[in-house]
Design an enzyme around this catalytic site. Structure first.
Site, PDB file in Angstrom:
ATOM      1  N   ARG A 146      10.049   7.978  -5.127  1.00  0.00           N
ATOM      2  CA  ARG A 146       9.346   6.713  -5.307  1.00  0.00           C
ATOM      3  C   ARG A 146      10.266   5.737  -6.037  1.00  0.00           C
ATOM      4  O   ARG A 146      11.173   6.138  -6.768  1.00  0.00           O
ATOM      5  CB  ARG A 146       8.065   6.915  -6.114  1.00  0.00           C
ATOM      6  CG  ARG A 146       7.074   7.892  -5.479  1.00  0.00           C
ATOM      7  CD  ARG A 146       5.878   8.099  -6.399  1.00  0.00           C
ATOM      8  NE  ARG A 146       4.899   9.025  -5.818  1.00  0.00           N
ATOM      9  CZ  ARG A 146       4.888  10.338  -6.023  1.00  0.00           C
ATOM     10  NH1 ARG A 146       5.826  10.886  -6.809  1.00  0.00           N
ATOM     11  NH2 ARG A 146       3.970  11.111  -5.467  1.00  0.00           N
ATOM     12  N   LYS A 170       4.549  11.378 -10.669  1.00  0.00           N
ATOM     13  CA  LYS A 170       3.237  10.971 -11.150  1.00  0.00           C
ATOM     14  C   LYS A 170       2.690  12.028 -12.100  1.00  0.00           C
ATOM     15  O   LYS A 170       2.888  13.214 -11.904  1.00  0.00           O
ATOM     16  CB  LYS A 170       2.280  10.788  -9.974  1.00  0.00           C
ATOM     17  CG  LYS A 170       2.552   9.538  -9.139  1.00  0.00           C
ATOM     18  CD  LYS A 170       1.473   9.341  -8.097  1.00  0.00           C
ATOM     19  CE  LYS A 170       1.669   8.046  -7.328  1.00  0.00           C
ATOM     20  NZ  LYS A 170       0.602   7.848  -6.315  1.00  0.00           N
ATOM     21  N   HIS A 241       9.010   1.734  -0.462  1.00  0.00           N
ATOM     22  CA  HIS A 241       8.152   2.786   0.069  1.00  0.00           C
ATOM     23  C   HIS A 241       8.435   3.051   1.545  1.00  0.00           C
ATOM     24  O   HIS A 241       8.202   4.160   2.032  1.00  0.00           O
ATOM     25  CB  HIS A 241       6.679   2.428  -0.129  1.00  0.00           C
ATOM     26  CG  HIS A 241       5.858   3.602  -0.576  1.00  0.00           C
ATOM     27  ND1 HIS A 241       6.075   4.252  -1.786  1.00  0.00           N
ATOM     28  CD2 HIS A 241       4.833   4.269   0.011  1.00  0.00           C
ATOM     29  CE1 HIS A 241       5.221   5.243  -1.914  1.00  0.00           C
ATOM     30  NE2 HIS A 241       4.464   5.284  -0.840  1.00  0.00           N
ATOM     31  N   ARG A 244      10.876   5.731   1.681  1.00  0.00           N
ATOM     32  CA  ARG A 244      10.211   7.014   1.437  1.00  0.00           C
ATOM     33  C   ARG A 244       9.495   7.487   2.711  1.00  0.00           C
ATOM     34  O   ARG A 244       9.560   8.654   3.085  1.00  0.00           O
ATOM     35  CB  ARG A 244       9.214   6.839   0.290  1.00  0.00           C
ATOM     36  CG  ARG A 244       8.447   8.097  -0.119  1.00  0.00           C
ATOM     37  CD  ARG A 244       7.732   7.802  -1.437  1.00  0.00           C
ATOM     38  NE  ARG A 244       6.663   8.741  -1.745  1.00  0.00           N
ATOM     39  CZ  ARG A 244       6.833   9.896  -2.378  1.00  0.00           C
ATOM     40  NH1 ARG A 244       8.054  10.259  -2.746  1.00  0.00           N
ATOM     41  NH2 ARG A 244       5.805  10.676  -2.656  1.00  0.00           N
ATOM     42  N   TYR A 276       2.357  11.705   7.554  1.00  0.00           N
ATOM     43  CA  TYR A 276       3.681  11.538   8.159  1.00  0.00           C
ATOM     44  C   TYR A 276       3.882  12.395   9.411  1.00  0.00           C
ATOM     45  O   TYR A 276       4.965  12.403   9.980  1.00  0.00           O
ATOM     46  CB  TYR A 276       4.774  11.893   7.144  1.00  0.00           C
ATOM     47  CG  TYR A 276       4.774  11.002   5.932  1.00  0.00           C
ATOM     48  CD1 TYR A 276       5.208   9.681   6.016  1.00  0.00           C
ATOM     49  CD2 TYR A 276       4.338  11.476   4.703  1.00  0.00           C
ATOM     50  CE1 TYR A 276       5.204   8.864   4.903  1.00  0.00           C
ATOM     51  CE2 TYR A 276       4.332  10.671   3.583  1.00  0.00           C
ATOM     52  CZ  TYR A 276       4.765   9.363   3.693  1.00  0.00           C
ATOM     53  OH  TYR A 276       4.755   8.547   2.596  1.00  0.00           O
TER      54      TYR A 276
END
Length: 295
Positions: A146, A170, A241, A244, A276
């Site tokens: 990230r 996170k 992003h 990513r 994804y």
């Protein structure tokens, strides 16, 4: 209400170990609801009923908030009341019976391999900023981290011996992510030359720095990427992003295991990674021609 909000924020930070970004979102959602409460003449959380909740949802609908935004607000307020109920600060949780609106499912935007190659051609590797930009690109695409994790990297988080980086994700969860030869090559050039030139009299350990030598911010990363794509023939927008998304998509399209990609991305739930599993048309055609007996 200020004391109750403060206690909840401390609970998020200490007990839940939530990231600063998560805490900020909770504060905003709660702040918006407090404004609504004052408009309704409510001066304490205990006075809110299910009727008030339905009225609040109606207002959000009239203001045309996206379903995902409404779902996040309800989730934030439900968590707040769950905490207040646990602490005996309210008699009930008026959000408990409120159903979350179904989120809009959108396929993540990503770059095709040829488009990624375009991005890597524009940085001037003879300049400090060009070396930094190339390393930044290699890290975002080559590791899938990230943008906040990227900005949080320290020089000592890189272990070139075993070719991994220590990433703080996170909830302050740590994970090790491998880095490839292209990223290592760009990193070696940047550390020996570009970063030293940019640092000047600075003494901090952050890996990525701006032209003043200060730590690069998430906003700064976005500006760097926008500048890079403007130097190419590509016409789409770019965000950290998207890099990513591209990392995950390319891995899965090449046959990587879903669980492995989940771990690399730092997702707590496999469902977050499954978004994804879409495949490109080229990959679909390739699979069809390779495996169907009459292709």
């Amino acid at each position: 209400m200020e004391d109750e909000i403060r206690l909840f924020i401390e609970y998020l930070q200490i007990e839940k170990n939530s990231s600063s970004h998560t805490v900020i979102n909770y504060q905003k959602d709660i702040g918006d609801f407090v404004v609504f409460m004052k408009q309704q003449g409510l001066d304490q959380f205990a006075a809110v009923s299910y009727v008030h909740v339905r009225h609040y949802l109606t207002i959000l609908h009239e203001k045309k908030f996206a379903r995902n935004s409404v779902a996040r607000k309800i989730s934030s307020l439900r968590s707040l009341y769950r905490f207040l109920l646990r602490e005996d600060l309210v008699p009930q949780n008026p959000f408990q019976m409120t159903s979350l609106p179904r989120k809009t499912e959108r396929l993540p935007k990503f770059f095709y391999q040829e488009e990624v190659e375009e991005l890597f051609k524009v940085s001037d590797l003879h300049t400090p900023l060009g070396q930094r930009n190339q390393t930044l690109l290699e890290f975002l695409y080559g590791t899938g981290i990230r943008v906040s994790e990227c900005c949080d990297l320290n020089v000592q988080d890189i272990d070139t011996t075993i070719e991994t980086i220590l990433v703080r994700g996170k909830g302050r969860k740590e994970r090790y992510v491998p880095i490839g030869v292209y990223a290592l090559e760009a990193l070696d050039r940047y550390l020996k030359d570009g970063r030293q030139a940019l640092m000047k009299s600075q003494t901090h350990n952050k890996l990525f720095v701006n032209y003043k030598g200060d730590p690069l911010t998430t906003r700064g990363v976005r500006k760097v990427l926008q500048k890079i794509i403007k130097s190419t023939s590509l016409t789409m927008k770019i965000t950290p992003h998207m890099m990513r998304h591209t990392f995950a998509t390319h891995l899965l399209n090449e046959g990587a295991d879903l669980r492995a990609v989940q771990e690399l991305l730092g997702h707590a739930q496999l469902s977050s990674t499954q978004v994804y599993t879409h495949v490109t048309k080229d990959r679909l055609q390739q699979l069809y021609r390779s495996y169907h007996p009459r292709a």
